[in-house]
Scaffold this motif. Structure first.
Motif, PDB file in Angstrom:
ATOM      1  N   ARG A  58       0.840  -1.196   0.000  1.00 37.32           N
ATOM      2  CA  ARG A  58       0.000   0.000   0.000  1.00 37.32           C
ATOM      3  C   ARG A  58       0.872   1.243   0.000  1.00 37.32           C
ATOM      4  O   ARG A  58       1.939   1.271   0.605  1.00 37.32           O
ATOM      5  N   ILE A  59       0.393   2.267  -0.647  1.00 40.12           N
ATOM      6  CA  ILE A  59       1.073   3.555  -0.597  1.00 40.12           C
ATOM      7  C   ILE A  59       0.665   4.205   0.721  1.00 40.12           C
ATOM      8  O   ILE A  59      -0.531   4.311   1.020  1.00 40.12           O
ATOM      9  N   PRO A  60       1.644   4.608   1.538  1.00 38.97           N
ATOM     10  CA  PRO A  60       1.282   5.185   2.836  1.00 38.97           C
ATOM     11  C   PRO A  60       0.491   6.475   2.677  1.00 38.97           C
ATOM     12  O   PRO A  60       0.731   7.254   1.751  1.00 38.97           O
ATOM     13  N   LYS A  61      -0.450   6.675   3.586  1.00 39.72           N
ATOM     14  CA  LYS A  61      -1.232   7.911   3.573  1.00 39.72           C
ATOM     15  C   LYS A  61      -0.385   9.024   4.186  1.00 39.72           C
ATOM     16  O   LYS A  61       0.483   8.782   5.015  1.00 39.72           O
ATOM     17  N   TYR A  62      -0.651  10.210   3.794  1.00 39.57           N
ATOM     18  CA  TYR A  62       0.034  11.356   4.368  1.00 39.57           C
ATOM     19  C   TYR A  62      -1.020  12.386   4.781  1.00 39.57           C
ATOM     20  O   TYR A  62      -2.152  12.348   4.325  1.00 39.57           O
ATOM     21  N   LEU A  63      -0.619  13.270   5.672  1.00 42.27           N
ATOM     22  CA  LEU A  63      -1.524  14.308   6.146  1.00 42.27           C
ATOM     23  C   LEU A  63      -1.400  15.546   5.267  1.00 42.27           C
ATOM     24  O   LEU A  63      -0.304  15.910   4.853  1.00 42.27           O
ATOM     25  N   THR A  64      -2.525  16.176   5.016  1.00 39.63           N
ATOM     26  CA  THR A  64      -2.501  17.440   4.285  1.00 39.63           C
ATOM     27  C   THR A  64      -2.108  18.543   5.263  1.00 39.63           C
ATOM     28  O   THR A  64      -2.146  18.356   6.489  1.00 39.63           O
ATOM     29  N   GLU A  65      -1.735  19.689   4.737  1.00 35.30           N
ATOM     30  CA  GLU A  65      -1.376  20.817   5.606  1.00 35.30           C
ATOM     31  C   GLU A  65      -2.545  21.196   6.504  1.00 35.30           C
ATOM     32  O   GLU A  65      -2.352  21.522   7.678  1.00 35.30           O
ATOM     33  N   ARG A  66      -3.738  21.121   5.959  1.00 35.21           N
ATOM     34  CA  ARG A  66      -4.931  21.471   6.746  1.00 35.21           C
ATOM     35  C   ARG A  66      -5.125  20.491   7.909  1.00 35.21           C
ATOM     36  O   ARG A  66      -5.441  20.894   9.028  1.00 35.21           O
ATOM     37  N   GLU A  67      -4.921  19.196   7.644  1.00 29.33           N
ATOM     38  CA  GLU A  67      -5.059  18.187   8.707  1.00 29.33           C
ATOM     39  C   GLU A  67      -4.007  18.392   9.791  1.00 29.33           C
ATOM     40  O   GLU A  67      -4.303  18.262  10.985  1.00 29.33           O
ATOM     41  N   ILE A  68      -2.798  18.739   9.387  1.00 30.71           N
ATOM     42  CA  ILE A  68      -1.731  18.992  10.363  1.00 30.71           C
ATOM     43  C   ILE A  68      -2.107  20.169  11.244  1.00 30.71           C
ATOM     44  O   ILE A  68      -1.945  20.128  12.467  1.00 30.71           O
ATOM     45  N   GLU A  69      -2.649  21.220  10.640  1.00 31.52           N
ATOM     46  CA  GLU A  69      -3.073  22.385  11.423  1.00 31.52           C
ATOM     47  C   GLU A  69      -4.203  22.031  12.390  1.00 31.52           C
ATOM     48  O   GLU A  69      -4.234  22.508  13.521  1.00 31.52           O
ATOM     49  N   HIS A  70      -5.132  21.182  11.961  1.00 33.97           N
ATOM     50  CA  HIS A  70      -6.210  20.740  12.860  1.00 33.97           C
ATOM     51  C   HIS A  70      -5.627  20.011  14.063  1.00 33.97           C
ATOM     52  O   HIS A  70      -6.077  20.203  15.197  1.00 33.97           O
ATOM     53  N   PHE A  71      -4.634  19.161  13.845  1.00 32.25           N
ATOM     54  CA  PHE A  71      -3.991  18.463  14.960  1.00 32.25           C
ATOM     55  C   PHE A  71      -3.300  19.450  15.896  1.00 32.25           C
ATOM     56  O   PHE A  71      -3.422  19.339  17.119  1.00 32.25           O
ATOM     57  N   ARG A  72      -2.595  20.420  15.320  1.00 37.71           N
ATOM     58  CA  ARG A  72      -1.922  21.424  16.165  1.00 37.71           C
ATOM     59  C   ARG A  72      -2.932  22.197  17.000  1.00 37.71           C
ATOM     60  O   ARG A  72      -2.715  22.445  18.182  1.00 37.71           O
ATOM     61  N   GLU A  73      -4.041  22.582  16.375  1.00 39.19           N
ATOM     62  CA  GLU A  73      -5.058  23.360  17.089  1.00 39.19           C
ATOM     63  C   GLU A  73      -5.776  22.549  18.161  1.00 39.19           C
ATOM     64  O   GLU A  73      -6.304  23.106  19.114  1.00 39.19           O
ATOM     65  N   SER A  74      -5.790  21.224  18.002  1.00 38.92           N
ATOM     66  CA  SER A  74      -6.497  20.393  18.976  1.00 38.92           C
ATOM     67  C   SER A  74      -5.661  20.070  20.207  1.00 38.92           C
ATOM     68  O   SER A  74      -6.177  19.483  21.168  1.00 38.92           O
ATOM     69  N   CYS A  75      -4.393  20.459  20.206  1.00 46.04           N
ATOM     70  CA  CYS A  75      -3.551  20.227  21.385  1.00 46.04           C
ATOM     71  C   CYS A  75      -4.017  21.144  22.514  1.00 46.04           C
ATOM     72  O   CYS A  75      -4.197  22.343  22.321  1.00 46.04           O
ATOM     73  N   HIS A  76      -4.208  20.556  23.701  1.00 43.80           N
ATOM     74  CA  HIS A  76      -4.729  21.328  24.837  1.00 43.80           C
ATOM     75  C   HIS A  76      -3.628  21.877  25.738  1.00 43.80           C
ATOM     76  O   HIS A  76      -3.872  22.797  26.504  1.00 43.80           O
ATOM     77  N   SER A  77      -2.449  21.312  25.672  1.00 43.53           N
ATOM     78  CA  SER A  77      -1.378  21.776  26.553  1.00 43.53           C
ATOM     79  C   SER A  77      -0.079  21.880  25.765  1.00 43.53           C
ATOM     80  O   SER A  77       0.036  21.369  24.643  1.00 43.53           O
ATOM     81  N   ALA A  78       0.894  22.527  26.391  1.00 44.20           N
ATOM     82  CA  ALA A  78       2.205  22.652  25.751  1.00 44.20           C
ATOM     83  C   ALA A  78       2.846  21.270  25.573  1.00 44.20           C
ATOM     84  O   ALA A  78       3.523  21.014  24.571  1.00 44.20           O
ATOM     85  N   MET A  79       2.599  20.370  26.526  1.00 43.74           N
ATOM     86  CA  MET A  79       3.154  19.017  26.437  1.00 43.74           C
ATOM     87  C   MET A  79       2.568  18.270  25.231  1.00 43.74           C
ATOM     88  O   MET A  79       3.300  17.634  24.478  1.00 43.74           O
ATOM     89  N   GLU A  80       1.248  18.363  25.031  1.00 45.25           N
ATOM     90  CA  GLU A  80       0.622  17.714  23.868  1.00 45.25           C
ATOM     91  C   GLU A  80       1.193  18.274  22.570  1.00 45.25           C
ATOM     92  O   GLU A  80       1.487  17.519  21.644  1.00 45.25           O
ATOM     93  N   LYS A  81       1.344  19.586  22.516  1.00 40.86           N
ATOM     94  CA  LYS A  81       1.877  20.206  21.303  1.00 40.86           C
ATOM     95  C   LYS A  81       3.315  19.760  21.064  1.00 40.86           C
ATOM     96  O   LYS A  81       3.703  19.465  19.931  1.00 40.86           O
ATOM     97  N   ALA A  82       4.119  19.674  22.126  1.00 42.39           N
ATOM     98  CA  ALA A  82       5.514  19.249  21.991  1.00 42.39           C
ATOM     99  C   ALA A  82       5.589  17.809  21.492  1.00 42.39           C
ATOM    100  O   ALA A  82       6.401  17.482  20.609  1.00 42.39           O
ATOM    101  N   ILE A  83       4.735  16.950  22.037  1.00 47.45           N
ATOM    102  CA  ILE A  83       4.728  15.544  21.609  1.00 47.45           C
ATOM    103  C   ILE A  83       4.297  15.452  20.149  1.00 47.45           C
ATOM    104  O   ILE A  83       4.912  14.742  19.358  1.00 47.45           O
ATOM    105  N   PHE A  84       3.256  16.193  19.773  1.00 51.02           N
ATOM    106  CA  PHE A  84       2.807  16.170  18.383  1.00 51.02           C
ATOM    107  C   PHE A  84       3.913  16.652  17.446  1.00 51.02           C
ATOM    108  O   PHE A  84       4.206  16.023  16.433  1.00 51.02           O
ATOM    109  N   GLU A  85       4.533  17.779  17.780  1.00 50.30           N
ATOM    110  CA  GLU A  85       5.584  18.321  16.922  1.00 50.30           C
ATOM    111  C   GLU A  85       6.761  17.354  16.814  1.00 50.30           C
ATOM    112  O   GLU A  85       7.333  17.172  15.743  1.00 50.30           O
ATOM    113  N   PHE A  86       7.114  16.711  17.939  1.00 45.43           N
ATOM    114  CA  PHE A  86       8.208  15.743  17.927  1.00 45.43           C
ATOM    115  C   PHE A  86       7.860  14.553  17.029  1.00 45.43           C
ATOM    116  O   PHE A  86       8.664  14.131  16.199  1.00 45.43           O
ATOM    117  N   MET A  87       6.650  14.008  17.194  1.00 44.01           N
ATOM    118  CA  MET A  87       6.231  12.866  16.381  1.00 44.01           C
ATOM    119  C   MET A  87       6.176  13.249  14.907  1.00 44.01           C
ATOM    120  O   MET A  87       6.646  12.500  14.046  1.00 44.01           O
TER     121      MET A  87
END
Length: 110
Positions: A58-87
């Protein structure tokens, strides 16, 4: 069913494979006839010599820029945002992050 032979089933797979996924159809057919043979409904399994087609990678799926922004906006704390950015920036999975040692010093890459 007792009158079916391997060649007839191969022909059926060739015709039906145009409309269905060949791997799924072959797997279902082999499972059904194996079960029928094991339960005593058939004296021989006509699919025993049929090999299931190889499934392509299978060709791996990738996130669109819009989906990435939705994930960033859904982070509730600095720790969640740091983990998301690291991943996101490293491609690490949760299990790999958990296995990291907090005070481990990494040598710079040359």
């Amino acid at each position: 069913m007792e009158l079916l032979d391997t060649n007839q089933l191969k022909e059926y797979l060739a015709i039906s494979g145009k409309h269905l996924k060949p791997a799924s159809l072959a797997h279902f057919m082999k499972s059904f006839f194996r079960w029928s043979h094991e339960e005593g409904y058939l004296s021989k399994n006509p699919t025993s010599k049929i090999k299931e087609p190889k499934v392509g990678k299978r060709i791996p799926k990738y996130l669109t820029e819009r989906e990435i922004e939705h994930f960033r906006e859904s982070c509730h704390s600095a720790m969640e945002k740091a983990i998301f950015e690291f991943m996101f920036s490293t491609g690490c999975r949760i299990g790999e992050i958990v296995a990291l040692e907090k005070n481990h010093n990494f040598a710079p890459l040359d």
